[in-house]
Enzyme design. Sequence first.
Site, PDB file in Angstrom:
ATOM      1  N   SER A 135       0.791  -1.101   0.168  1.00  0.00           N
ATOM      2  CA  SER A 135       0.024  -0.176   0.183  1.00  0.00           C
ATOM      3  C   SER A 135       0.893   1.159  -0.120  1.00  0.00           C
ATOM      4  CB  SER A 135      -0.924   0.080   1.154  1.00  0.00           C
ATOM      5  OG  SER A 135      -1.658   1.269   1.386  1.00  0.00           O
ATOM      6  N   TYR A 148      -1.704  -1.258  10.316  1.00  0.00           N
ATOM      7  CA  TYR A 148      -1.903  -1.475   8.898  1.00  0.00           C
ATOM      8  C   TYR A 148      -0.774  -1.244   8.019  1.00  0.00           C
ATOM      9  CZ  TYR A 148      -3.931  -1.128   4.095  1.00  0.00           C
ATOM     10  OH  TYR A 148      -4.013  -1.384   2.814  1.00  0.00           O
TER      11      TYR A 148
END
Length: 242
Positions: A135, A148
């Site tokens: 990401s 995350y």
Amino acid sequence: MTEQRVAIVTGAAQGIGAAIARELAADGHKVVVADLNLEGASAVAQEIDGVAKLLDISDEAAVARVVGEVVDEFGRIDILVNNAGLVPFTPWEKLDFAEWKRVFDVNVNGLYLMTKSAGDVMAQGGYGRIVNIASNTFVAGTPNCAHYVATKGAYIGFTRALAGEIGKHGITINAVAPGIIASEGVLSGPHADGFDYVVPMQAFARRGVPSDIGPAVAFLASEKASWITGQTLVVDGGHTRN
Ligand code: NAD
Ligand code: 4PL
């Protein structure tokens, strides 16, 4: 036309994973659509003439079983896309140890289990393409999901480190780092507000969609990408430049 390959895409019942599965099928590959959500996986598999498998990537026995079934059915695994993951929204004040471990258990332990199990099969075949969905939060330092972002950094570190160890088996391993994407998961939660400040930073004034990610993954999963390994490709409409 290149040779038909056997691909496993995790978390492919919806969102970015479903778009990746569609792209690999369009390239002529046989795609195993693996997800916790069997109903969604079956719908995607039916659409692309693939195969659906119920799978929890954090369950060691389940991973061994599904990988074994794919080998029994198709005799090989050529492509693994580690896409399944939790995308939490948890401000630091609310981030307790249980939540931290929950996200690491799926995102990081699942990455290990899938890569170990499918990677061993690829090594036997002397060919493989592994693509890990990281990401751009790792670059941007996006707030409200520190756990995350830490797991996505683990994807990038793992990709860099493992490349040098599995090249001898003809396997490449790379990461794709998307920016914010209008997946079902993101649209149904508080991350959806992120578009308001991310879109103005992009080179293009629209929301990223799952089909913006599939082609980059399909390229890295192709035979053409044979001299690329250990790399991370940011696919975020120019949001970040690193
Ligand atoms: P999503 O929540 O829309 O879909 C995720 C899918 O993964 C679901 O079908 C879910 O059932 C499945 N899944 C979850 N846990 C699983 C498990 N333990 N085993 C098997 N399947 C499981 O997600 P998305 O937005 O499409 O994201 C997919 C991937 O892309 C994730 O790794 C995410 O971190 C990454 N990503 C997303 C964005 C974004 O903005 N949407 C940006 C960058 C990276
Ligand atoms: C920029 O990977 O990359 C929100 C949620 N914003 O999951 C992501 C950005 C999210 C992202 C992501």
